[in-house]
Design an enzyme around this catalytic site. Structure first.
Site, PDB file in Angstrom:
ATOM      1  N   GLN A  60       0.844  -1.191   0.000  1.00  0.00           N
ATOM      2  CA  GLN A  60       0.000   0.000   0.000  1.00  0.00           C
ATOM      3  C   GLN A  60       0.880   1.242   0.000  1.00  0.00           C
ATOM      4  OE1 GLN A  60      -0.234   1.994   3.047  1.00  0.00           O
ATOM      5  NE2 GLN A  60      -1.554   3.530   2.130  1.00  0.00           N
ATOM      6  N   LYS A 104      -7.441   3.057  -3.679  1.00  0.00           N
ATOM      7  CA  LYS A 104      -8.216   2.834  -2.462  1.00  0.00           C
ATOM      8  C   LYS A 104      -8.648   4.169  -1.854  1.00  0.00           C
ATOM      9  CE  LYS A 104      -7.850   0.614   2.107  1.00  0.00           C
ATOM     10  NZ  LYS A 104      -8.088   1.779   2.986  1.00  0.00           N
ATOM     11  N   HIS A 129     -11.989   4.801   4.578  1.00  0.00           N
ATOM     12  CA  HIS A 129     -10.914   4.646   5.563  1.00  0.00           C
ATOM     13  C   HIS A 129     -11.464   4.302   6.948  1.00  0.00           C
ATOM     14  CE1 HIS A 129      -6.459   5.579   5.355  1.00  0.00           C
ATOM     15  NE2 HIS A 129      -6.590   5.181   6.607  1.00  0.00           N
ATOM     16  N   ARG A 143     -11.913   7.135   9.493  1.00  0.00           N
ATOM     17  CA  ARG A 143     -10.769   7.779  10.145  1.00  0.00           C
ATOM     18  C   ARG A 143     -10.356   9.092   9.484  1.00  0.00           C
ATOM     19  NH1 ARG A 143      -7.601   5.128  13.589  1.00  0.00           N
ATOM     20  NH2 ARG A 143      -5.608   5.814  12.709  1.00  0.00           N
ATOM     21  N   SER A 151     -14.485  -0.957   5.083  1.00  0.00           N
ATOM     22  CA  SER A 151     -15.083   0.020   6.011  1.00  0.00           C
ATOM     23  C   SER A 151     -16.402  -0.489   6.588  1.00  0.00           C
ATOM     24  CB  SER A 151     -15.304   1.388   5.359  1.00  0.00           C
ATOM     25  OG  SER A 151     -14.080   1.939   4.900  1.00  0.00           O
ATOM     26  N   ARG A 159     -17.937  -6.299   9.882  1.00  0.00           N
ATOM     27  CA  ARG A 159     -17.794  -6.928  11.191  1.00  0.00           C
ATOM     28  C   ARG A 159     -18.348  -8.354  11.232  1.00  0.00           C
ATOM     29  NH1 ARG A 159     -15.070  -3.198  11.181  1.00  0.00           N
ATOM     30  NH2 ARG A 159     -14.829  -1.476  12.680  1.00  0.00           N
TER      31      ARG A 159
END
Length: 385
Positions: free
Chosen positions: A148, A258, A282, A285, A314, A317
């Site tokens: 990245q 990204k 992100h 963030r 993002s 879960r």
């Protein structure tokens, strides 16, 4: 039989689960991580921009989308394999790039690399990794890995990073678009904690011959000066589409952009040579009050899709979250903070256990919604409530 699930139930029921000391729910993983990490490290990993409304919206939005299960379908021979970034993978999942991982666990990117190798999924190494990209590659040389790139202001240093990634066997370059300025994170400001100012996460800079050649003194002679020099070029506020075009031309690796959510930006990236685009904010963030990543993906999907391959991150879960993203046209999802919590709580074993739990949940979710393969998911129905 759903992957891992029956094995989990049986071992838990009989008291023979070797991982019974580790959590199962994401909430418990987070709490375990918080107990292991310093307050500063916990704040840095868990915090989001401003009011955290973007992070919260990522979760709320995912909950607004509902699946319609189909039954009376033979899902016995289930298969979670799929193709993304030009290769066939066992699972539609990869580990997202996370910087400064030594604040999470002492093994840093090396432990992440080994865990990804053992699970059979790709992992990503950040520009701001705690160990060099070469050392991360050497930790699991047979693992699929992506590098990245936070495009630095200095073109020579950027070109050097890219060439090093190519030489170290990275198979894709993930260019992050949404971090030309660091997000406003109140908890980090309260604790006066930015890892980079302490020299953490700058291993790739300090090991780079081109970067070091431009310093007045070497890092061994003046580490403070070297750190400040790295920070001064780390983020490029002038990053634009022409710069992205230059990056694509610099490398033989497939380039992934990204951190965009607007359909026009997505298609512009493909026009300039991107192999794939990660629909991402992100994890909340960076921009406070931004659109959720899943809403952005839904908009693109409902309007006929993009001009190329989409990945997603993002807010993921649960297995259902992955199903929703894949149904909306994503080829794969990137898992970020959840695996960090697992790493803090249980080291390399923590990542492996958590990811097996998540993949098991995904497998069960696929089977119970009438999908035997990832391709089946792409024919599914999604309802926005």
């Amino acid at each position: 039989m759903a992957l891992f699930a029956y094995d989990y139930y049986e071992k838990r029921y009989t008291g023979n689960d070797p991982n019974a000391d580790l959590p199962v729910s994401i909430e418990d993983w987070m709490e375990a991580a918080k107990q292991k990490m310093s307050p500063e490290a916990w704040s840095y990993i868990s915090s989001s921009a401003g009011s955290a409304s973007t992070e919260m919206e990522n979760r709320k939005a995912l909950e607004r989308y509902r699946l319609r299960p189909r039954y009376m379908i033979n899902v016995k021979k289930d298969d979670m394999s799929t193709t993304f970034l030009g290769k066939r993978h066992k699972f539609p999942v990869a580990l997202a790039p996370i910087g400064v991982t030594s604040i999470i666990h002492d093994d840093a990117e090396a432990g992440i690399a080994r865990a990804a190798r053992n699970i059979g999924i790709p992992f990503s190494v950040s520009t701001v990794s705690s160990i060099t990209m070469e050392d991360a590659a050497a930790a699991a040389p047979d693992a699929e890995r992506y590098f990245q790139l936070y495009p630095p202001k200095d073109t020579d240093v950027m070109r050097s990073f890219i060439k090093r990634a190519e030489k170290a066997g990275y198979s894709a370059l993930i260019v992050t678009a949404d971090t030309t300025v660091i997000g406003w994170r109140e908890s980090d400001l309260k604790l006066s904690y930015i890892p980079f100012f302490r020299g953490i996460g700058l291993a790739n800079y300090m090991s780079d011959d081109v970067f070091v050649s431009k310093l007045k003194k070497s890092p061994s002679e003046d580490m403070v000066g070297a750190v400040m020099a790295a920070i001064s070029i780390f983020m490029d506020q002038s990053l634009n589409w022409e710069r992205f075009r230059e990056i694509v031309k610099m490398t033989k690796l497939p380039v992934v952009l990204k951190g965009v959510t607007h359909p026009d930006d997505v298609n512009r990236a493909f026009e300039l040579g991107a192999k794939a685009v990660v629909i991402s904010n992100h994890g909340g963030r960076q921009v406070d009050g931004a659109i959720s990543s899943i809403d952005a993906l839904y908009e693109i999907w409902k309007n006929g899709g993009a001009k190329g391959e989409l990945l997603f991150d993002s807010g993921i879960r649960h297995g259902a979250d992955i199903v929703k993203a894949l149904t909306m046209g994503a080829s794969a999802v990137l898992i970020g903070r959840p695996f960090c919590y697992a790493y803090a709580a249980g080291g390399q074993r923590g990542i492996e256990v958590y990811m097996k739990q998540l993949l098991s949940e995904l497998n069960v979710q696929m089977a119970l919604s009438g999908n035997r393969t990832v391709d089946d998911l792409k024919k599914g129905e999604i309802y926005r409530i």
